[in-house]
Scaffold this active site. Structure first.
Site, PDB file in Angstrom:
ATOM      1  N   VAL A   1      -3.091  -5.519  -8.055  1.00 36.82           N
ATOM      2  CA  VAL A   1      -2.136  -5.784  -6.978  1.00 36.82           C
ATOM      3  C   VAL A   1      -2.582  -5.143  -5.663  1.00 36.82           C
ATOM      4  CG1 VAL A   1       0.227  -5.330  -6.214  1.00 36.82           C
ATOM      5  CG2 VAL A   1      -0.196  -6.192  -8.515  1.00 36.82           C
TER       6      VAL A   1
ATOM      7  N   THR B   1       5.973  -2.718  -9.735  1.00 36.15           N
ATOM      8  CA  THR B   1       7.208  -3.172 -10.387  1.00 36.15           C
ATOM      9  C   THR B   1       7.946  -1.929 -10.875  1.00 36.15           C
ATOM     10  OG1 THR B   1       6.111  -5.204 -11.038  1.00 36.15           O
ATOM     11  CG2 THR B   1       8.111  -4.614 -12.245  1.00 36.15           C
TER      12      THR B   1
ATOM     13  N   PHE C   1       4.536 -11.044  -6.795  1.00 41.17           N
ATOM     14  CA  PHE C   1       4.684 -12.124  -7.784  1.00 41.17           C
ATOM     15  C   PHE C   1       3.358 -12.813  -8.097  1.00 41.17           C
ATOM     16  CE2 PHE C   1       8.793 -11.523  -5.797  1.00 41.17           C
ATOM     17  CZ  PHE C   1       9.636 -11.429  -6.897  1.00 41.17           C
ATOM     18  N   LEU C   2       2.232 -12.211  -7.677  1.00 39.06           N
ATOM     19  CA  LEU C   2       0.960 -12.909  -7.897  1.00 39.06           C
ATOM     20  C   LEU C   2       0.655 -13.055  -9.384  1.00 39.06           C
ATOM     21  CD1 LEU C   2      -1.343 -10.705  -8.892  1.00 39.06           C
ATOM     22  CD2 LEU C   2      -1.338 -10.076  -6.500  1.00 39.06           C
TER      23      LEU C   2
ATOM     24  N   CYS D   1       2.056  -7.251 -17.585  1.00 32.39           N
ATOM     25  CA  CYS D   1       3.400  -7.292 -16.998  1.00 32.39           C
ATOM     26  C   CYS D   1       4.516  -7.664 -17.965  1.00 32.39           C
ATOM     27  CB  CYS D   1       3.399  -8.252 -15.807  1.00 32.39           C
ATOM     28  SG  CYS D   1       2.410  -7.613 -14.446  1.00 32.39           S
TER      29      CYS D   1
ATOM     30  N   LYS E   1       5.670  -5.049 -20.858  1.00 32.22           N
ATOM     31  CA  LYS E   1       6.275  -3.799 -20.383  1.00 32.22           C
ATOM     32  C   LYS E   1       7.516  -4.070 -19.526  1.00 32.22           C
ATOM     33  CE  LYS E   1       3.781  -2.891 -16.040  1.00 32.22           C
ATOM     34  NZ  LYS E   1       4.853  -3.267 -15.130  1.00 32.22           N
TER      35      LYS E   1
ATOM     36  N   LYS F   1      -5.096 -14.402 -20.654  1.00 30.47           N
ATOM     37  CA  LYS F   1      -4.964 -15.778 -20.163  1.00 30.47           C
ATOM     38  C   LYS F   1      -6.266 -16.150 -19.458  1.00 30.47           C
ATOM     39  CE  LYS F   1      -2.812 -14.886 -15.698  1.00 30.47           C
ATOM     40  NZ  LYS F   1      -1.707 -15.184 -14.831  1.00 30.47           N
TER      41      LYS F   1
ATOM     42  N   ARG G   1      -5.121  -6.560 -21.301  1.00 28.18           N
ATOM     43  CA  ARG G   1      -3.998  -5.708 -21.686  1.00 28.18           C
ATOM     44  C   ARG G   1      -2.980  -6.515 -22.507  1.00 28.18           C
ATOM     45  NH1 ARG G   1      -3.016  -2.791 -15.868  1.00 28.18           N
ATOM     46  NH2 ARG G   1      -3.733  -4.821 -15.109  1.00 28.18           N
TER      47      ARG G   1
HETATM   48  N1  LIG Z   1      -1.351  -7.191 -12.513  1.00 28.60           N
HETATM   49  C1  LIG Z   1      -0.466  -8.081 -12.129  1.00 28.60           C
HETATM   50  O1  LIG Z   1      -0.632  -9.300 -12.316  1.00 28.60           O
HETATM   51  C2  LIG Z   1       0.796  -7.654 -11.433  1.00 28.60           C
HETATM   52  C3  LIG Z   1       1.585  -8.626 -10.788  1.00 28.60           C
HETATM   53  C4  LIG Z   1       2.736  -8.215 -10.142  1.00 28.60           C
HETATM   54  C5  LIG Z   1       3.113  -6.887 -10.170  1.00 28.60           C
HETATM   55  N2  LIG Z   1       2.348  -5.973 -10.821  1.00 28.60           N
HETATM   56  C6  LIG Z   1       2.773  -4.562 -10.798  1.00 28.60           C
HETATM   57  O2  LIG Z   1       2.001  -3.883  -9.805  1.00 28.60           O
HETATM   58  C7  LIG Z   1       1.743  -2.537 -10.208  1.00 28.60           C
HETATM   59  C8  LIG Z   1       0.244  -2.297 -10.254  1.00 28.60           C
HETATM   60  O3  LIG Z   1      -0.318  -3.123 -11.267  1.00 28.60           O
HETATM   61  P1  LIG Z   1      -1.890  -3.365 -11.378  1.00 28.60           P
HETATM   62  O4  LIG Z   1      -2.070  -4.391 -12.425  1.00 28.60           O
HETATM   63  O5  LIG Z   1      -2.445  -3.581 -10.009  1.00 28.60           O
HETATM   64  O6  LIG Z   1      -2.340  -1.916 -11.913  1.00 28.60           O
HETATM   65  P2  LIG Z   1      -3.831  -1.392 -12.143  1.00 28.60           P
HETATM   66  O7  LIG Z   1      -3.750  -0.490 -13.314  1.00 28.60           O
HETATM   67  O8  LIG Z   1      -4.798  -2.517 -12.124  1.00 28.60           O
HETATM   68  O9  LIG Z   1      -4.131  -0.512 -10.829  1.00 28.60           O
HETATM   69  C9  LIG Z   1      -3.471   0.688 -10.510  1.00 28.60           C
HETATM   70  C10 LIG Z   1      -4.420   1.519  -9.643  1.00 28.60           C
HETATM   71  O10 LIG Z   1      -3.686   2.637  -9.118  1.00 28.60           O
HETATM   72  C11 LIG Z   1      -4.562   3.755  -9.090  1.00 28.60           C
HETATM   73  N3  LIG Z   1      -3.772   4.994  -8.934  1.00 28.60           N
HETATM   74  C12 LIG Z   1      -3.075   5.667  -9.882  1.00 28.60           C
HETATM   75  N4  LIG Z   1      -2.470   6.742  -9.332  1.00 28.60           N
HETATM   76  C13 LIG Z   1      -2.778   6.729  -8.011  1.00 28.60           C
HETATM   77  C14 LIG Z   1      -2.444   7.569  -6.906  1.00 28.60           C
HETATM   78  N5  LIG Z   1      -1.659   8.658  -7.045  1.00 28.60           N
HETATM   79  N6  LIG Z   1      -2.946   7.268  -5.688  1.00 28.60           N
HETATM   80  C15 LIG Z   1      -3.754   6.199  -5.520  1.00 28.60           C
HETATM   81  N7  LIG Z   1      -4.098   5.355  -6.532  1.00 28.60           N
HETATM   82  C16 LIG Z   1      -3.611   5.622  -7.757  1.00 28.60           C
HETATM   83  C17 LIG Z   1      -5.355   3.618 -10.376  1.00 28.60           C
HETATM   84  O11 LIG Z   1      -6.542   4.389 -10.352  1.00 28.60           O
HETATM   85  C18 LIG Z   1      -5.608   2.107 -10.415  1.00 28.60           C
HETATM   86  O12 LIG Z   1      -6.813   1.768  -9.748  1.00 28.60           O
HETATM   87  C19 LIG Z   1       2.460  -2.377 -11.553  1.00 28.60           C
HETATM   88  O13 LIG Z   1       3.727  -1.857 -11.327  1.00 28.60           O
HETATM   89  C20 LIG Z   1       2.542  -3.793 -12.072  1.00 28.60           C
HETATM   90  O14 LIG Z   1       3.619  -3.968 -12.954  1.00 28.60           O
HETATM   91  C21 LIG Z   1       1.193  -6.314 -11.436  1.00 28.60           C
END
Ligand SMILES: NC(=O)c1ccc[n+]([C@@H]2O[C@H](COP(=O)([O-])OP(=O)(O)OC[C@H]3O[C@@H](n4cnc5c(N)ncnc54)[C@H](O)[C@@H]3O)[C@@H](O)[C@H]2O)c1
Length: 469
Positions: free
Chosen positions: A11, A121, A155-156, A266, A269, A326, A333
């Site tokens: 994200v 989220t 919402f991506l 997503c 969890k 997918k 994950r």
């Molecule tokens: N992956 C998706 O498709 C998606 C879509 C919509 C929403 N979300 C939500 O967005 C959020 C992030 O998801 P993601 O898939 O991008 O996670 P991810 O695990 O791919 O990335 C999280 C990043 O945050 C970094 N991080 C952790 N603590 C940190 C800090 N204190 N300072 C700076 N960086 C830090 C980690 O090193 C990691 O690179 C979640 O809440 C998820 O539910 C994800």
């Protein structure tokens, strides 16, 4: 505008690259220094179509920077997005420790007025929690800046993340002050030109909107999987049923596929976290509990079919096509393939696995067990010597049925398809037994083609009950 983004994962990185591409100056900060170094070199740590090009282009233009120093990212920022992970805690709730860490750092380091925007989220009430942590930090050093907090859930969809960010259906913005909404409108101006996409609301509603959206989508999948089980038992065909109901515009065709269960970072969890929020609020999440239970059962469907159709699994060779949760992503994950491969290894099978991009992330997720899986460079190579083929992900390259290629390489003639890719009659006509989801198994008896179990094979009881269920 100068923007800081905490978290350079799926994200944060997509948000940063797209906002930079829209003309903003973005500094992404991540605690993972190795990731930061790769990003500075223009190398994306995740496989997402179009992302690396966007990354390189905007790095070259100087609009996109990466650092592991939050002070540097906050120096000139007017807006700071929080896009760190919110994984599932053991009690099902969202683990907010990464979000809390960011809030504390902002409280310690903010040197000017700032709008902090939660893109992670997070459960209802998190914006208030973030604000309290930031205010604590500001108060501790007597800083008088105004730090507003807003909610802007993402919402991506992985695999189409850039198009979703730039041309998404909606931009949900939860704020408590008109000036914060105005600032977010400026941030999103480059992506809000064709029509008004911003849906402005209060913060708790924005926080809940994201969970409600994911829970609704997960519910569609579990609903279709339940109808698929009924179809199988009653002799109906889920594909016909899907078309029959999807034609009703109140239902629609989208996201109406039965399969091997939902996975990803997503849905699992988020459904659990919403159920946890509901219980905390004194509500009984009956539908959410059922969505989760149906999915947990569904993830075992391929292993159960293999166990039924291959007499004695131990010692068998199974080819697995598709490891990502997918297509068009390397994210594994909670992928159904992880569940299947762990089950096959526990049952004493040899596994030959292929995915166009996710072998590396899959091996990392399997850990030590990965040494027992043979990862191949092509789908047909995985099929070599296999008693059965299991399909977990609907990558485009699997969609045309290659009867000759498979017949030449496979030792057996069983295909277990968790994505309903093929026409059962055609697969059966080519001499294969074909089990899919919610449709009659075609081409039985499978045993003829699949051969007899190796001497001394343990019976199906060899599969641990936890994996069979
Ligand atoms: N992956 C998706 O498709 C998606 C879509 C919509 C929403 N979300 C939500 O967005 C959020 C992030 O998801 P993601 O898939 O991008 O996670 P991810 O695990 O791919 O990335 C999280 C990043 O945050 C970094 N991080 C952790 N603590 C940190 C800090 N204190 N300072 C700076 N960086 C830090 C980690 O090193 C990691 O690179 C979640 O809440 C998820 O539910 C994800």
């Amino acid at each position: 505008m100068r923007i800081a983004i905490f978290g350079s994962g799926y994200v944060g990185l997509v948000t940063g690259a797209c906002l930079a591409d829209g003309g903003h100056h973005v500094t992404c900060v991540d605690v993972d220094s190795e990731r930061v170094a790769r990003l500075r070199a223009g190398e994306s740590p995740i496989w997402e179509p179009g992302l690396e090009e966007l990354l390189r282009g905007n790095l070259a233009q100087g609009r996109l920077e990466f650092t592991d120093d939050p002070a540097e990212a906050l120096e000139d920022a007017r807006v700071a997005f929080v896009a760190v992970g919110t994984p599932q805690a053991p009690d099902g709730s969202a683990d907010l420790s990464y979000v809390d860490d960011v809030a504390r750092r902002i409280g310690e380091l903010a040197r000017r007025d700032l709008l902090v925007v939660n893109k992670s989220t997070v459960p209802v009430g998190t914006a208030a929690r973030v604000r309290a942590l930031i205010e604590e930090g500001l108060a501790a050093r007597g800083a008088g800046h105004r730090v507003g907090v807003a909610s802007n859930p993402e919402f991506l969809k992985e695999g189409a993340a850039i198009a979703d960010f730039k041309h998404g259906d909606r931009i949900v913005v939860g704020t408590e002050a008109a000036e914060d909404e105005e600032l977010l409108r400026l941030v999103y101006e480059p992506f809000n030109r064709q029509r008004e996409k911003i849906i402005a609301m209060d913060i708790p509603s924005a926080e809940l909107t994201k969970y409600a959206a994911n829970a609704m989508l997960a519910a569609k999948i579990s609903f279709m999987n339940e109808i698929a089980a009924i179809s199988e038992a009653a002799g109906a065909d889920i594909e016909r049923v899907r078309q029959g109901i999807g034609s009703d515009p109140r239902i629609g065709y989208q996201f109406l596929y039965a399969g091997a269960g939902y996975g990803g970072s997503c849905f699992p969890k988020d459904v659990a976290a919403l159920a946890h929020t509901a219980r905390q609020a004194g509500c009984e999440p009956r539908i959410l509990d059922a969505v989760e239970a149906v999915n947990a059962h569904q993830k075992g469907t391929l292993l159960r079919r293999l166990d039924e159709l291959l007499p004695g699994l131990a010692g068998r060779t199974v080819a697995v096509w598709g490891l990502a949760f997918k297509p068009r992503t390397d994210d594994v994950r909670e992928a159904p393939a992880l569940h299947l491969v762990r089950g096959l290894l526990a049952a004493g099978c040899t596994v030959r696995a292929y995915d166009p991009v996710a072998a590396g992330t899959f091996a990392a997720a399997l850990g030590e067990e990965a040494a027992r899986v043979e990862f191949t460079d092509s789908a047909l190579d995985a099929a070599r010597g296999a008693d059965a083929l299991a399909i977990c992900t609907e990558w485009e390259e699997f969609r045309a049925f290659d009867a000759e290629g498979l017949a030449e390489r496979m030792a057996g003639r069983l295909i277990v398809d968790g994505r309903n890719l093929y026409d059962p009659a055609r697969v059966a006509a080519a001499g294969f037994a074909y089990a899919s989801v919610g449709r009659r198994t075609a081409g039985l008896p499978a045993e003829e083609g699949a051969g007899q179990p190796p001497a001394g094979s343990p019976s199906r009881a060899a599969i641990p009950a936890s994996i069979r269920s």
